[in-house]
Motif scaffolding. Structure first.
Motif, short mmCIF file in Angstrom:
data_model
loop_
_atom_site.label_atom_id
_atom_site.label_comp_id
_atom_site.label_asym_id
_atom_site.label_seq_id
_atom_site.Cartn_x
_atom_site.Cartn_y
_atom_site.Cartn_z
N ARG A 12 25.56 -71.60 -3.16
CA ARG A 12 24.68 -72.51 -2.58
C ARG A 12 23.30 -72.52 -3.33
N CYS A 13 22.88 -73.44 -3.49
CA CYS A 13 21.45 -73.86 -3.90
C CYS A 13 20.51 -73.26 -3.14
N THR A 14 19.57 -72.30 -3.70
CA THR A 14 18.45 -71.96 -2.88
C THR A 14 17.46 -72.59 -2.48
N ASP A 15 17.41 -73.89 -3.02
CA ASP A 15 16.05 -74.74 -2.83
C ASP A 15 16.76 -76.19 -2.64
N VAL A 29 14.74 -79.20 -4.61
CA VAL A 29 14.81 -78.90 -6.01
C VAL A 29 16.27 -79.08 -6.55
N GLY A 30 17.17 -78.82 -5.99
CA GLY A 30 18.65 -78.67 -6.44
C GLY A 30 19.10 -80.18 -6.52
N ALA A 31 18.46 -81.00 -5.49
CA ALA A 31 18.88 -82.45 -5.53
C ALA A 31 18.19 -83.10 -6.51
N GLN A 89 11.89 -71.80 -13.60
CA GLN A 89 12.02 -70.87 -12.68
C GLN A 89 13.31 -70.90 -11.61
N HIS A 90 13.32 -72.02 -11.14
CA HIS A 90 14.36 -72.16 -9.97
C HIS A 90 15.81 -71.98 -10.99
N PHE A 91 16.08 -72.32 -12.00
CA PHE A 91 17.22 -72.03 -12.92
C PHE A 91 17.44 -70.51 -12.91
N GLU A 136 16.30 -68.22 -10.69
CA GLU A 136 16.58 -67.71 -9.59
C GLU A 136 17.96 -68.21 -8.83
N CYS A 137 18.23 -69.45 -9.14
CA CYS A 137 19.49 -69.99 -8.37
C CYS A 137 20.71 -70.03 -9.25
N THR A 138 21.61 -69.23 -8.88
CA THR A 138 22.67 -69.04 -9.78
C THR A 138 23.51 -70.44 -9.57
N HIS A 139 23.50 -71.12 -8.31
CA HIS A 139 24.30 -72.34 -8.47
C HIS A 139 23.81 -73.34 -9.36
N CYS A 140 22.34 -73.56 -9.60
CA CYS A 140 21.97 -74.44 -10.15
C CYS A 140 22.15 -74.18 -11.92
N SER A 141 21.91 -72.99 -12.27
CA SER A 141 22.09 -72.60 -13.39
C SER A 141 23.54 -72.73 -14.05
ZN LIG Z 1 19.63 -74.64 -7.15
#
Ligand SMILES: [Zn+2]
Length: 153
Positions: A5-8, A11-13, A35-37, A39-44
């Motif tokens: 799941r996206c952490t934010d 930002v994910g949307a 930075q979000h990429f 931190e966030c395994t979902h988005c990367s």
């Molecule tokens: Zn994300």
């Protein structure tokens, strides 16, 4: 990939609406998303998937271009279908040949347009350019000092 799941969410949307491509935005804005990429395994993972998809599309469309170029080259040099078309379908030889050539040219134009669309609507050029730049940097770091000093700065 679907389990994470996206952490934010916000930002994910935003990233999802860009197909996870941040190459088009200004460097200051990009930092937050990078930075979000990180931190966030979902988005990367989604980003890797979409870039892979873009490269696959570029490869497929360029293969189609080569296929039609090859078909036209074959038609130019040998006309193996002439006999068959003439005997089996009772078609006029010249007509059949022109039909095949037109089909080849139409296919070539279509696949060229598709290839150009992929290059202009997806970040493939900057993505591959980035990979090439990274490789060049790595290679340069491995160069011996004597060669490095020869390069103009
Ligand atoms: Zn994300």
């Amino acid at each position: 990939m679907a389990k994470t799941r996206c952490t934010d969410r916000v930002v994910g949307a935003i990233l999802a609406s860009w197909r996870y491509d941040i190459s088009g935005i200004s460097p200051e804005m990009r930092r937050d998303y990078e930075q979000h990429f990180a931190e966030c395994t979902h988005c990367s993972a989604r980003q890797r998937f979409h870039r892979g998809l873009d490269v696959a599309l570029a490869v497929l469309t360029s293969l189609a271009v080569f296929f039609f170029l090859f078909a036209l080259a074959v038609l130019r040099h040998i006309k193996p279908l002439e006999h068959m078309a003439f005997n089996v379908f009772g078609l006029d030889v010249a007509d059949t040949y022109h039909m095949l050539v037109s089909a080849g040219i139409a296919g070539l134009c279509f696949s060229l347009i598709a290839f150009l669309l992929v290059l202009t609507t997806t970040p493939v050029p900057s993505y591959l350019g980035g990979i090439a730049a990274e490789r060049a940097k790595l290679l340069e770091e491995r160069l011996p000092e004597s060669i490095k000093s020869l390069r103009p700065r």
